[in-house]
Design an enzyme around this catalytic site. Structure first.
Site, PDB file in Angstrom:
ATOM      1  N   SER A 592      40.439  34.906  40.152  1.00 49.63           N
ATOM      2  CA  SER A 592      39.302  35.718  40.594  1.00 49.63           C
ATOM      3  C   SER A 592      39.616  36.337  41.967  1.00 49.63           C
ATOM      4  CB  SER A 592      38.024  34.871  40.614  1.00 49.63           C
ATOM      5  OG  SER A 592      36.883  35.681  40.760  1.00 49.63           O
ATOM      6  N   ASP A 667      35.402  39.258  29.843  1.00 42.09           N
ATOM      7  CA  ASP A 667      34.977  38.824  31.174  1.00 42.09           C
ATOM      8  C   ASP A 667      33.818  39.711  31.632  1.00 42.09           C
ATOM      9  OD1 ASP A 667      34.722  38.155  33.874  1.00 42.09           O
ATOM     10  OD2 ASP A 667      36.878  37.861  34.136  1.00 42.09           O
ATOM     11  N   HIS A 699      35.138  34.860  32.167  1.00 48.29           N
ATOM     12  CA  HIS A 699      35.844  34.746  33.444  1.00 48.29           C
ATOM     13  C   HIS A 699      36.588  33.417  33.586  1.00 48.29           C
ATOM     14  CE1 HIS A 699      36.749  36.168  37.416  1.00 48.29           C
ATOM     15  NE2 HIS A 699      36.129  35.174  38.024  1.00 48.29           N
TER      16      HIS A 699
END
Length: 722
Positions: A592, A667, A699
């Site tokens: 991320s 995602d 995600h």
């Protein structure tokens, strides 16, 4: 005697030689290192007992236990005995009514986004033994009214309540439409960035329901292709990217007695945020948080439930931005509250009397308070956790309403995660250190340990069977006399006369913290597996991370990625000077924000890093949501350079080392678009790289065999390229 000592030495050496090596199956298939927790811990209102779900075969039994002794007192629900139409009701989640005569049971959870899930919901009445289904469909946020007579819930973007006495379901709203109007539930960006999802709240006297109404009709929609069946189908939802329109938010108050709704006055500006609502001790007064779009000006409004009229009772401004959380509590005098603020340069607690305009500092110093644990109104005490001695610790403290008589209640070094128990006579303390798995204890309000509920002795014993490397906290001196906190794992049998490759891990996002005196650090056992294979693992918290004061955290304002990557490159450069580090074999990875950083570091630091792995990275902040991004960057229209000069997408032509790019195609948070655009930039620059995508994964890239597959891919990439 000599023979005995030799025998002991041989036995010790044999024991050491027989220690196991960690495998990916241990981590992701067998769950070898799963810690024990205190399951379903739910203290009851007398502050003396708690409930716990016990599994007995295919039955779930909800029982009451004594807090001090752990002795079983009674059974309140047995799903083998209480059924609905012959169907056993699983206790996936449960909560009691305030009088503890009814239980709200939720099961068959169906995740929506990160914090939201649909459940089949039921009420079990302990006095009658009857079970009532709230709705035939799965619903969101089923919640008792304080008097236990009703349950509010959200279905198909509308807010309802069910009268438990009559069985009648009342529609509070009727205008909800998918991807247009939402009542009582957050839109995507509020749920993700303001970190709540139930967008309604009962007043203390159960007369009023305050709720959010989101008009997201002008928010651009995003399409996620879902690859199932012969033809993919498109999942469509509203996602406001940086600089794009948000939902127009209204706060409504519904009078249950009169069946009448009023709209609270939040001002004429519609391009703003309402990140929280909170009832005061006065059941007719609602506090509304009003935050401007730049997120540097916060007003607390006091709204009248009958008229909707409001007035500002508190204002705070910040030269950078204001973080929103739940660290605010109203006091019973109906004129003051406890809140936290970074006005001093550090996050501290204050008591604000809005009638006398008096601000009283309850804490102070060069450290950050983490959170308010609870307010003991009888003893006039605030309980809170803070990183007072060092940024890497958390301890529990108490202070009175005048900021005096501060006490440390958990003196042990490390991290204490605290759950308050009704009445504030006891606390559940989850205590760990860098090398000690969590120990759950019951403490009284003086800090004394009453008993241990779980010590994770089994996990400690299991870890002893494996050949683990040494992990330690360090302070690294890098750059211009800058000190960064770090943890380091060295391989078993580490020899400082040898040269080792280094894999760096980081997250680096604003206010985050990866380096703490707690167990476990992120991906601890995978990192230990790599250490067993001869790698040093290093994680350093650079500029922008939390619990070192406002200026350290907010230095990255308007330039996300610049100072953070400078620090990680500086750490790698420093590590390369150590005699036991092979400076030609330093890599970095992250997920991320950490993937955004590992990409940036490899491209910017192409003479320092040999390889990088980026999982679900942002490749340009233009592609990310506006609440998060604009908080730190303002809009792309205002800050074009800040967006593009630090975007991996814009520096792809600088790639020299080995690069693995990973993303889930579904995602909903950091869109697969980020990976696609970065891939396109790399192709245009004629750069070779490796990629892996995970169909229909979100995600976190979970579900089925996905995590095992991902970590095998990353392991092989590290072993091959570092």
């Amino acid at each position: 005697m000599r023979y005995s000592w030799l025998a002991l030495i041989c036995i010790a050496q044999l024991s050491f030689a027989q220690k196991k090596q960690i495998t990916l199956e241990d981590i992701w298939v067998k769950n070898t290192f799963r810690p024990k927790v205190v399951p379903g811990f739910n203290a009851m209102s007398d502050g003396k007992v708690y409930t716990q779900i016990d599994k007995e075969g295919d039955r779930q039994v909800l029982r009451v236990y004594d807090l001090k002794t752990g002795k079983q007192e009674r059974t309140v629900f047995d799903n083998g005995e209480h059924t609905l139409e012959g169907k056993q009701l699983s206790l996936d989640d449960y909560s009691f009514s305030k009088d503890e005569k009814k239980i709200l049971i939720r099961n068959e959870g169906q995740p929506v986004y990160r914090r939201s899930a649909l459940y089949r919901s039921y009420v079990y009445d302990m006095s009658t033994g009857k079970v009532l289904q709230i709705d035939t469909a799965k619903v969101l946020h089923a919640t008792f009214s304080p008097d236990g007579s009703k349950v509010a819930f959200v279905s198909a973007n509308n807010l309802y309540y069910k009268d438990l006495k009559t069985g009648e379901t009342v529609a509070v709203t009727t205008d909800g439409v998918v991807n247009k109007v939402i009542n009582g539930n957050c839109d995507w960006v509020y749920e993700e960035e303001f970190e709540f999802t139930r967008a309604f709240d009962w007043s203390p006297d159960s007369r009023y329901l305050a709720f959010y109404r989101f008009d997201e009709s002008q928010v651009p929609q995003y399409i996620l292709p879902m690859y199932t069946g012969l033809y993919p189908y498109n999942y469509v939802y509203k996602y406001p990217k940086a600089g794009e329109p948000n939902s127009v938010v209204q706060i409504k108050v519904y009078d249950v007695k009169d069946a009448r709704t009023v709209t609270a006055n939040v001002g004429t500006e519609t391009d703003q945020y309402i990140p929280r609502i909170k009832w005061t001790k006065d059941a007719s007064k609602l506090c509304i948080f009003r935050l401007n779009r730049l997120q540097n000006n916060l007003d607390l409004l006091l709204a009248d439930a009958t008229s909707g009229n409001s007035s500002v009772i508190y204002n705070e401004q910040n030269p950078y931005y204001i973080d929103i959380d739940d660290n605010l509590a109203f006091l019973p005098d109906n004129r003051s509250l406890v809140l936290h603020s970074e006005r001093s340069g550090y996050n501290h607690l204050y008591r604000w009397d809005w009638k006398s305009k008096r601000l009283t500092a309850l804490t102070g110093g060069n450290y950050d308070v983490e959170q308010i644990v609870g307010i003991d109104e009888k003893r006039n005490l605030v309980f809170y956790t803070a990183a007072e001695k060092t940024p890497v610790e958390r301890k529990l403290y108490s202070v009175n309403f005048e900021g005096k008589n501060r006490r440390t209640l958990t003196p042990e070094e490390g991290t204490h995660g605290i759950t308050p128990i009704e009445g504030f006579n006891y606390f559940l303390d989850r205590h760990s250190t860098l090398t000690m798995p969590s120990v759950y204890t019951l403490r009284d309000n003086k800090g004394k340990v009453v008993r241990t509920l779980e010590d994770n002795a089994a996990l400690k014993g299991k870890m002893w069977e494996y050949d683990l490397g040494n992990i330690s906290l360090r302070q690294l001196e890098v750059g211009d006399n800058k000190t960064l906190n770090a943890w380091v794992i060295t391989p078993p049998n580490f020899n400082d006369q040898k040269k080792y490759p280094v894999l760096m891990f980081q997250y680096s996002g604003p206010g985050s913290q990866e380096v703490g005196d707690r167990f476990p650090v992120r991906d601890f056992f995978w990192h230990q597996m790599l250490a067993e294979k001869g790698y040093i693992i290093v994680c350093a918290d650079g500029t922008g991370t939390g619990f070192r004061g406002q200026e350290f955290k907010k230095k990255t304002y308007l330039q996300l990625g610049k100072y953070e990557s400078d620090d990680q490159i500086a750490v790698a450069t420093y590590l390369g000077t150590l005699p036991y580090v092979d400076k030609s074999r330093i890599g970095i990875w992250g997920w991320s924000y950490g993937g955004f950083m590992s990409s940036t570091c490899l491209f910017k630091g192409n003479d320092v890093f040999k390889m990088a792995i980026a999982v679900a990275p942002v490749s340009n902040w233009r592609y990310y949501d506006n609440i998060y991004t604009e908080r730190y960057m303002r809009t792309p229209q205002e800050n074009e350079k800040g967006y593009d000069e630090n975007a991996p997408e814009k520096m792809a032509d600088r790639l020299k080392g080995k690069f693995l790019l990973v993303h889930g195609t579904a995602d909903d948070n950091v869109h697969f678009q980020n990976a696609v655009m970065l891939t396109d930039a790399l192709i245009k620059a004629n750069k070779e790289f490796d990629g892996e995508y995970y169909p229909n994964r979100h995600h976190g890239i979970t579900g089925g065999n996905a995590r095992f597959h991902l970590y095998k891919k990353m392991t092989d990439f590290v072993l091959t390229n570092l």
